[in-house]
Design an enzyme around this catalytic site. Structure first.
Site, PDB file in Angstrom:
ATOM      1  N   ARG A  31       0.825  -1.563  -0.205  1.00 31.94           N
ATOM      2  CA  ARG A  31      -0.050  -0.200  -0.002  1.00 31.94           C
ATOM      3  C   ARG A  31       1.114   1.304  -0.082  1.00 31.94           C
ATOM      4  O   ARG A  31       0.426   2.410  -0.049  1.00 31.94           O
ATOM      5  CB  ARG A  31      -0.863   0.198   1.452  1.00 31.94           C
ATOM      6  CG  ARG A  31      -1.771  -1.425   0.648  1.00 31.94           C
ATOM      7  CD  ARG A  31      -3.314  -1.334   1.933  1.00 31.94           C
ATOM      8  NE  ARG A  31      -3.811  -1.836   1.897  1.00 31.94           N
ATOM      9  CZ  ARG A  31      -4.770  -3.089   3.232  1.00 31.94           C
ATOM     10  NH1 ARG A  31      -4.482  -2.346   4.645  1.00 31.94           N
ATOM     11  NH2 ARG A  31      -6.054  -4.059   2.777  1.00 31.94           N
ATOM     12  N   GLU A  43      -1.259  -9.162  -4.929  1.00 30.68           N
ATOM     13  CA  GLU A  43      -1.681  -9.778  -4.695  1.00 30.68           C
ATOM     14  C   GLU A  43      -1.653 -11.450  -5.397  1.00 30.68           C
ATOM     15  O   GLU A  43      -3.376 -12.731  -5.210  1.00 30.68           O
ATOM     16  CB  GLU A  43      -2.850  -9.357  -6.393  1.00 30.68           C
ATOM     17  CG  GLU A  43      -3.101  -7.778  -5.557  1.00 30.68           C
ATOM     18  CD  GLU A  43      -4.465  -8.182  -4.316  1.00 30.68           C
ATOM     19  OE1 GLU A  43      -4.920  -9.286  -4.352  1.00 30.68           O
ATOM     20  OE2 GLU A  43      -4.141  -6.947  -3.851  1.00 30.68           O
ATOM     21  N   GLN A  48      -3.875 -17.898  -1.848  1.00 32.68           N
ATOM     22  CA  GLN A  48      -4.079 -18.928  -1.117  1.00 32.68           C
ATOM     23  C   GLN A  48      -3.060 -18.148   0.456  1.00 32.68           C
ATOM     24  O   GLN A  48      -3.316 -19.215   0.982  1.00 32.68           O
ATOM     25  CB  GLN A  48      -3.627 -19.259  -1.179  1.00 32.68           C
ATOM     26  CG  GLN A  48      -4.761 -20.397  -2.450  1.00 32.68           C
ATOM     27  CD  GLN A  48      -4.119 -20.374  -3.828  1.00 32.68           C
ATOM     28  OE1 GLN A  48      -3.749 -19.830  -4.347  1.00 32.68           O
ATOM     29  NE2 GLN A  48      -4.961 -21.329  -4.720  1.00 32.68           N
ATOM     30  N   GLY A  87       4.484 -22.069  -0.825  1.00 32.89           N
ATOM     31  CA  GLY A  87       3.564 -23.177  -0.705  1.00 32.89           C
ATOM     32  C   GLY A  87       2.677 -22.497  -2.308  1.00 32.89           C
ATOM     33  O   GLY A  87       2.750 -21.093  -2.984  1.00 32.89           O
ATOM     34  N   TYR A  88       2.292 -23.250  -3.199  1.00 33.41           N
ATOM     35  CA  TYR A  88       1.053 -22.666  -4.684  1.00 33.41           C
ATOM     36  C   TYR A  88       2.234 -22.452  -5.392  1.00 33.41           C
ATOM     37  O   TYR A  88       1.894 -21.178  -5.850  1.00 33.41           O
ATOM     38  CB  TYR A  88       0.086 -22.241  -3.875  1.00 33.41           C
ATOM     39  CG  TYR A  88      -1.280 -22.267  -3.182  1.00 33.41           C
ATOM     40  CD1 TYR A  88      -1.992 -23.631  -3.317  1.00 33.41           C
ATOM     41  CD2 TYR A  88      -1.091 -22.244  -2.501  1.00 33.41           C
ATOM     42  CE1 TYR A  88      -2.794 -24.251  -2.689  1.00 33.41           C
ATOM     43  CE2 TYR A  88      -1.602 -23.154  -0.604  1.00 33.41           C
ATOM     44  CZ  TYR A  88      -2.981 -23.575  -1.202  1.00 33.41           C
ATOM     45  OH  TYR A  88      -3.783 -24.516  -0.690  1.00 33.41           O
ATOM     46  N   TYR A 126     -10.559 -12.242 -10.558  1.00 37.23           N
ATOM     47  CA  TYR A 126      -9.603 -11.747  -8.889  1.00 37.23           C
ATOM     48  C   TYR A 126      -8.383 -11.269  -9.346  1.00 37.23           C
ATOM     49  O   TYR A 126      -8.408  -9.265  -9.135  1.00 37.23           O
ATOM     50  CB  TYR A 126      -9.978 -12.725  -7.121  1.00 37.23           C
ATOM     51  CG  TYR A 126      -9.152 -12.274  -6.493  1.00 37.23           C
ATOM     52  CD1 TYR A 126      -9.852 -11.104  -5.494  1.00 37.23           C
ATOM     53  CD2 TYR A 126      -7.709 -12.347  -6.216  1.00 37.23           C
ATOM     54  CE1 TYR A 126      -9.419 -10.074  -5.197  1.00 37.23           C
ATOM     55  CE2 TYR A 126      -6.794 -11.098  -5.341  1.00 37.23           C
ATOM     56  CZ  TYR A 126      -7.751 -10.476  -4.669  1.00 37.23           C
ATOM     57  OH  TYR A 126      -7.438  -9.122  -3.828  1.00 37.23           O
ATOM     58  N   ASP A 144     -12.836 -11.625  -3.042  1.00 35.57           N
ATOM     59  CA  ASP A 144     -11.882 -12.305  -2.837  1.00 35.57           C
ATOM     60  C   ASP A 144     -13.124 -13.301  -1.554  1.00 35.57           C
ATOM     61  O   ASP A 144     -13.668 -12.910  -1.452  1.00 35.57           O
ATOM     62  CB  ASP A 144     -10.060 -12.308  -2.509  1.00 35.57           C
ATOM     63  CG  ASP A 144     -10.518 -11.577  -1.273  1.00 35.57           C
ATOM     64  OD1 ASP A 144     -11.702 -11.179  -0.355  1.00 35.57           O
ATOM     65  OD2 ASP A 144      -9.291 -11.268  -0.392  1.00 35.57           O
ATOM     66  N   GLU A 188     -10.062  -2.877  -1.958  1.00 37.48           N
ATOM     67  CA  GLU A 188      -8.709  -3.568  -0.432  1.00 37.48           C
ATOM     68  C   GLU A 188      -9.612  -2.518   0.600  1.00 37.48           C
ATOM     69  O   GLU A 188      -9.785  -3.656   1.203  1.00 37.48           O
ATOM     70  CB  GLU A 188      -8.237  -1.715  -1.134  1.00 37.48           C
ATOM     71  CG  GLU A 188      -6.986  -2.771  -2.110  1.00 37.48           C
ATOM     72  CD  GLU A 188      -5.486  -2.365  -1.366  1.00 37.48           C
ATOM     73  OE1 GLU A 188      -4.843  -2.813  -0.653  1.00 37.48           O
ATOM     74  OE2 GLU A 188      -5.776  -0.884  -1.183  1.00 37.48           O
ATOM     75  N   CYS A 205     -19.249  -7.420  14.999  1.00 38.15           N
ATOM     76  CA  CYS A 205     -20.185  -6.882  14.510  1.00 38.15           C
ATOM     77  C   CYS A 205     -20.071  -5.252  14.728  1.00 38.15           C
ATOM     78  O   CYS A 205     -21.158  -4.009  14.613  1.00 38.15           O
ATOM     79  CB  CYS A 205     -21.456  -7.225  14.186  1.00 38.15           C
ATOM     80  SG  CYS A 205     -21.282  -8.348  13.610  1.00 38.15           S
ATOM     81  N   CYS A 208     -18.472  -2.628  13.611  1.00 36.19           N
ATOM     82  CA  CYS A 208     -18.830  -2.928  11.874  1.00 36.19           C
ATOM     83  C   CYS A 208     -19.128  -1.798  10.769  1.00 36.19           C
ATOM     84  O   CYS A 208     -20.514  -1.133  11.864  1.00 36.19           O
ATOM     85  CB  CYS A 208     -19.390  -4.041  11.088  1.00 36.19           C
ATOM     86  SG  CYS A 208     -19.299  -4.240   9.509  1.00 36.19           S
ATOM     87  N   CYS A 214     -26.699  -4.306   7.119  1.00 33.81           N
ATOM     88  CA  CYS A 214     -25.948  -6.048   7.424  1.00 33.81           C
ATOM     89  C   CYS A 214     -27.316  -6.728   7.548  1.00 33.81           C
ATOM     90  O   CYS A 214     -27.895  -6.799   9.303  1.00 33.81           O
ATOM     91  CB  CYS A 214     -24.823  -6.426   8.330  1.00 33.81           C
ATOM     92  SG  CYS A 214     -23.978  -7.990   8.024  1.00 33.81           S
TER      93      CYS A 214
HETATM   94  N1  ADE Z   1      -5.718  -9.736   0.422  1.00 29.06           N
HETATM   95  C1  ADE Z   1      -6.212  -9.352  -0.955  1.00 29.06           C
HETATM   96  N2  ADE Z   1      -5.627  -8.499  -1.650  1.00 29.06           N
HETATM   97  C2  ADE Z   1      -5.665  -7.191  -0.280  1.00 29.06           C
HETATM   98  C3  ADE Z   1      -4.885  -6.422  -0.197  1.00 29.06           C
HETATM   99  N3  ADE Z   1      -4.634  -5.942  -1.448  1.00 29.06           N
HETATM  100  N4  ADE Z   1      -4.585  -6.208   1.014  1.00 29.06           N
HETATM  101  C4  ADE Z   1      -5.005  -7.306   1.917  1.00 29.06           C
HETATM  102  N5  ADE Z   1      -5.118  -8.421   2.234  1.00 29.06           N
HETATM  103  C5  ADE Z   1      -4.922  -8.628   0.900  1.00 29.06           C
END
Ligand code: ADE
Length: 375
Positions: A31, A43, A48, A87-88, A126, A144, A188, A205, A208, A214
């Site tokens: 960020r 991303e 995962q 992983g992955y 995504y 996501d 985000e 909650c 939130c 909600c």
């Molecule tokens: N999970 C997926 N994308 C994200 C993001 N940009 N910031 C925080 N968590 C995430």
């Protein structure tokens, strides 16, 4: 619904969400710098994997491959090495292949539109939406698992969230909320709310910004949403692996790139079949994979590991070559390496533990030749 009514219902949710995000967004490395490559990398890593796990990998990856061009120029093995433990691994292979495409086709500039991003290896709906909106300001959604949970609860969606039709329905709901000119921030924010407040268990909650709107909260019981079909029991396999030493070097094989864990190095071996003992399994695997006969000796270590769809118990045995010279019958490559040099090869978490056990055993008994056959 009239355009004015739609805009109002959109604003009722997106305004408090954006205000909340402005106050509560975590300070995360991706960020601080919105370079498209950095957003894309984040991303992909976050697909995962939890934020806390991703951060050190993200920073190491960028230190090693600061630009798409440098990633494209790297060997796949070096990329997998930096990815080791995350992983992955298909994510790393695809990222590398996509970087090469981007360099070959558009001089290292990531395309800025959702549709062009979507055709890159490893980029799904995504990721394309996240990169297009966050890095390029496009008016598209990125939904996501975290965002899906929030949307299911806010709109009381009770369909099975693992079904693609339900996922599309949730994307449509998100499209209806997307504020003009602030799509990246909105996407985000929804993900952040799901990750930090609208959590799977015990959602907070009281904190939130969407609680008043909600439907699940107003209905009194948000936790059961989203609904997902029960997970199937994951199968378990016994796997045998050979730690074969000769002249102070150990035999390792590289997995074929199209296989699971493709491109990683391992102690050769494989899954036990019905009716086989582990030593029989290992002797067969060594014959099939490398064309050699081995004498299976002692258990060096036993490692348990869980993948997404199955679990394994990896039994690593010390072995001696009894006949034949290795050749790649069912692997991408093989090498004899000094145990101290195993660290330089990308390996799965389970094989890395076997490597550590080998080094520990040799540290305790340096001439545990592990029966190295001086030849
Ligand atoms: N999970 C997926 N994308 C994200 C993001 N940009 N910031 C925080 N968590 C995430």
């Amino acid at each position: 619904m009239s355009a004015a009514a739609a805009a109002q219902s959109q604003a009722v949710l997106s305004c408090p969400l954006l205000d909340w995000f402005a106050r509560h967004a975590r300070d995360l490395p991706w960020r601080r710098d919105r370079t498209p490559y950095r957003i894309w990398l984040a991303e992909v890593m976050l697909q995962q994997t939890q934020v806390d796990t991703v951060i050190p990998y993200y920073e190491r990856f960028l230190a090693r491959f600061p630009t798409i061009a440098e990633l494209a120029a790297a060997e796949l093995g070096d990329v997998l090495k930096v990815w080791e433990g995350l992983g992955y691994y298909a994510r790393a292979r695809n990222l590398h292949a996509a970087a090469r495409q981007v360099v070959a086709r558009s001089a290292g500039r990531l395309p800025g539109s959702y549709d062009e991003l979507l055709v890159l290896p490893g980029v799904g709906r995504y990721t394309a939406g996240a990169v297009a909106s966050i890095a390029f300001g496009q008016h598209v959604v990125a939904v996501d698992g975290n965002a899906r949970r929030v949307l299911c609860r806010v709109f009381a969606v009770t369909g099975d969230v693992t079904r693609s039709s339900v996922q599309r329905e949730l994307e449509e709901l998100a499209v209806g909320l997307l504020p003009c000119g602030r799509a990246g921030e909105f996407n985000e924010a929804l993900i952040e709310l799901g990750a930090t407040v609208c959590t799977p268990r015990a959602p907070r909650c009281g904190e939130c910004p969407l609680a008043g709107e909600c439907q699940a909260y107003v209905g009194g019981d948000p936790e059961p949403l989203p609904v997902r079909r029960p997970r199937r029991r994951v199968p378990h396999y016994d796997v045998a692996a050979a730690v074969t030493l000769r002249d102070g070097h150990v035999l390792v094989a590289q997995r074929k790139v199209e296989d699971m864990l493709g491109g990683l190095w391992e102690f050769p071996g494989g899954k036990r079949e019905e009716g086989e003992t582990l030593p029989e399994c290992l002797a067969r695997e060594m014959r099939e994979e490398l064309g050699v006969e081995v004498k299976v000796e002692e258990v060096l270590t036993v490692v348990k590991h869980a993948f997404t769809h199955f679990r394994i118990t990896l039994h690593a045995f010390t072995c001696q070559l009894t006949s034949g010279e290795p050749s790649c019958l069912d692997c991408a490559a093989f090498r004899w390496v000094a145990p101290a040099d195993l660290e330089g090869l990308p390996m799965s978490v389970a094989d890395r533990k076997v490597a550590a056990a080998l080094q520990a055993a040799q540290g305790q008994a340096p001439d545990l030749p592990l029966h190295g056959n001086p030849s």
